[in-house]
Design a protein around this motif. Structure first.
Motif, PDB file in Angstrom:
ATOM      1  N   ALA A  76       8.159   0.136 -11.014  1.00 33.18           N
ATOM      2  CA  ALA A  76       8.188  -1.317 -10.829  1.00 33.18           C
ATOM      3  C   ALA A  76       7.766  -1.726  -9.417  1.00 33.18           C
ATOM      4  O   ALA A  76       7.522  -2.905  -9.161  1.00 33.18           O
ATOM      5  N   VAL A  77       7.676  -0.764  -8.515  1.00 30.50           N
ATOM      6  CA  VAL A  77       7.304  -1.081  -7.134  1.00 30.50           C
ATOM      7  C   VAL A  77       5.792  -1.280  -7.043  1.00 30.50           C
ATOM      8  O   VAL A  77       5.017  -0.493  -7.594  1.00 30.50           O
ATOM      9  N   GLN A  78       5.385  -2.320  -6.358  1.00 30.52           N
ATOM     10  CA  GLN A  78       3.959  -2.599  -6.188  1.00 30.52           C
ATOM     11  C   GLN A  78       3.508  -2.231  -4.769  1.00 30.52           C
ATOM     12  O   GLN A  78       4.312  -2.153  -3.838  1.00 30.52           O
ATOM     13  N   VAL A  79       2.215  -2.033  -4.651  1.00 30.85           N
ATOM     14  CA  VAL A  79       1.643  -1.637  -3.357  1.00 30.85           C
ATOM     15  C   VAL A  79       1.977  -2.656  -2.274  1.00 30.85           C
ATOM     16  O   VAL A  79       2.262  -2.294  -1.123  1.00 30.85           O
ATOM     17  N   LYS A  80       1.956  -3.932  -2.619  1.00 31.80           N
ATOM     18  CA  LYS A  80       2.210  -4.971  -1.621  1.00 31.80           C
ATOM     19  C   LYS A  80       3.618  -4.883  -1.042  1.00 31.80           C
ATOM     20  O   LYS A  80       3.886  -5.414   0.038  1.00 31.80           O
ATOM     21  N   ASP A  81       4.529  -4.208  -1.772  1.00 32.75           N
ATOM     22  CA  ASP A  81       5.894  -4.057  -1.280  1.00 32.75           C
ATOM     23  C   ASP A  81       6.002  -2.979  -0.197  1.00 32.75           C
ATOM     24  O   ASP A  81       6.989  -2.951   0.544  1.00 32.75           O
ATOM     25  N   LEU A  82       5.017  -2.093  -0.131  1.00 31.39           N
ATOM     26  CA  LEU A  82       5.067  -0.972   0.810  1.00 31.39           C
ATOM     27  C   LEU A  82       4.009  -1.037   1.901  1.00 31.39           C
ATOM     28  O   LEU A  82       4.172  -0.427   2.954  1.00 31.39           O
ATOM     29  N   MET A  83       2.922  -1.743   1.647  1.00 29.92           N
ATOM     30  CA  MET A  83       1.769  -1.678   2.547  1.00 29.92           C
ATOM     31  C   MET A  83       2.082  -2.242   3.923  1.00 29.92           C
ATOM     32  O   MET A  83       2.979  -3.080   4.095  1.00 29.92           O
ATOM     33  N   THR A  84       1.334  -1.771   4.895  1.00 32.90           N
ATOM     34  CA  THR A  84       1.359  -2.345   6.242  1.00 32.90           C
ATOM     35  C   THR A  84       0.380  -3.502   6.261  1.00 32.90           C
ATOM     36  O   THR A  84      -0.803  -3.333   5.995  1.00 32.90           O
ATOM     37  N   ARG A  85       0.888  -4.687   6.545  1.00 28.81           N
ATOM     38  CA  ARG A  85       0.030  -5.865   6.550  1.00 28.81           C
ATOM     39  C   ARG A  85      -0.714  -5.984   7.891  1.00 28.81           C
ATOM     40  O   ARG A  85      -0.200  -5.575   8.926  1.00 28.81           O
ATOM     41  N   ASP A  86      -1.907  -6.566   7.823  1.00 31.17           N
ATOM     42  CA  ASP A  86      -2.744  -6.753   9.019  1.00 31.17           C
ATOM     43  C   ASP A  86      -2.861  -5.461   9.835  1.00 31.17           C
ATOM     44  O   ASP A  86      -2.494  -5.410  11.018  1.00 31.17           O
ATOM     45  N   PRO A  87      -3.368  -4.402   9.212  1.00 28.54           N
ATOM     46  CA  PRO A  87      -3.481  -3.130   9.938  1.00 28.54           C
ATOM     47  C   PRO A  87      -4.556  -3.195  11.019  1.00 28.54           C
ATOM     48  O   PRO A  87      -5.407  -4.088  11.035  1.00 28.54           O
ATOM     49  N   VAL A  88      -4.512  -2.215  11.917  1.00 25.54           N
ATOM     50  CA  VAL A  88      -5.535  -2.100  12.957  1.00 25.54           C
ATOM     51  C   VAL A  88      -6.862  -1.766  12.293  1.00 25.54           C
ATOM     52  O   VAL A  88      -6.937  -0.889  11.417  1.00 25.54           O
ATOM     53  N   THR A  89      -7.919  -2.451  12.688  1.00 29.11           N
ATOM     54  CA  THR A  89      -9.243  -2.235  12.102  1.00 29.11           C
ATOM     55  C   THR A  89     -10.283  -2.095  13.207  1.00 29.11           C
ATOM     56  O   THR A  89     -10.007  -2.365  14.381  1.00 29.11           O
ATOM     57  N   VAL A  90     -11.467  -1.686  12.805  1.00 32.51           N
ATOM     58  CA  VAL A  90     -12.609  -1.642  13.716  1.00 32.51           C
ATOM     59  C   VAL A  90     -13.810  -2.269  13.023  1.00 32.51           C
ATOM     60  O   VAL A  90     -13.839  -2.399  11.794  1.00 32.51           O
TER      61      VAL A  90
END
Length: 225
Positions: A76-90
């Motif tokens: 029942a757990v979704q990716v959005k519940d675990l993901m790191t939001r606004d990650p470091v990007t290049v």
């Protein structure tokens, strides 16, 4: 070297509504440690890593009944519940040096590469960077790495390069580092030859000190307190 030349272009992504088990299966299937999380327009929303998944997985010490309940919970757990939001990007126009600094500061293994609209167009990992540096430094060809210690004076690299060139040896690259001793520099020329007796003697005759590169690296650890 720009990231655009070294990044992985075929990026496996996942949506925010996908389940935890789906993310784990995608990582396992493709042999990757992270998944950029994107919306329907391809814009980056976050990133989920194998570390995130491991933190959410049940312990192996559970009873069969407890494991069953935990499996139902995970489903029942979704990716959005675990993901790191606004990650470091290049961006693709950043350099490998930029990416390496960001990875070390953020303590991550991969960075999503995004365009000006934050759409994911690639991913750069430590493995990608090592492969790129190997190519730039010429380490993919057989040769020998020397360690040459010199006083910190202008023109020392030129003296080393001139000596190598005059011996008719092809030079792949030269790395420079501050030595463990004050007012010293360590030069690491990579030579496309295994016959280094003459060039070593010549460099020593010029007043340089030669060390085994591994001995140089271990020098402070062997010095003791």
């Amino acid at each position: 070297m720009f990231i655009e030349r070294s990044m992985t272009r075929k990026v496996v992504t996942i949506g925010p509504e996908a389940g935890l088990l789906e993310a784990r299966e995608a990582m396992k299937t493709h042999g990757i440690p992270s998944l950029p999380v994107v919306g329907e327009d391809g814009v980056l929303l976050g990133i989920v890593t194998d570390r995130d998944l491991r933190s959410a997985l049940p312990s192996g010490l559970l009873t069969p009944e407890e494991a069953r309940r935990e499996h139902e919970r995970m489903a029942a757990v979704q990716v959005k519940d675990l993901m790191t939001r606004d990650p470091v990007t290049v961006a693709p126009v950043h350099t490998l040096q930029d990416a390496l600094i960001l990875i070390l500061r953020a303590h991550v293994g991969t960075l999503p590469v995004v365009d000006e609209h934050r759409r994911v167009i690639g991913i750069i990992s430590l493995r990608d960077m090592l492969r790129a540096f190997e190519e730039v430094l010429g380490l993919n060809e057989p040769g020998t790495l020397l360690c040459v210690l010199a006083d910190e004076h202008p023109g020392q690299m030129k003296r080393i390069v001139d000596a190598v060139t005059e011996e008719g040896i092809r030079l792949g690259s030269v790395l420079v580092a501050r030595d463990w001793e004050r007012d010293k520099r360590a030069f690491f020329p990579y030579l496309f030859t295994n016959n280094t007796i003459r060039i070593k003697r010549r460099l020593e005759a010029l007043g340089f000190t030669l060390l085994n590169p591994l001995d140089w690296y271990l020098k402070p650890f062997r010095a003791g307190p």
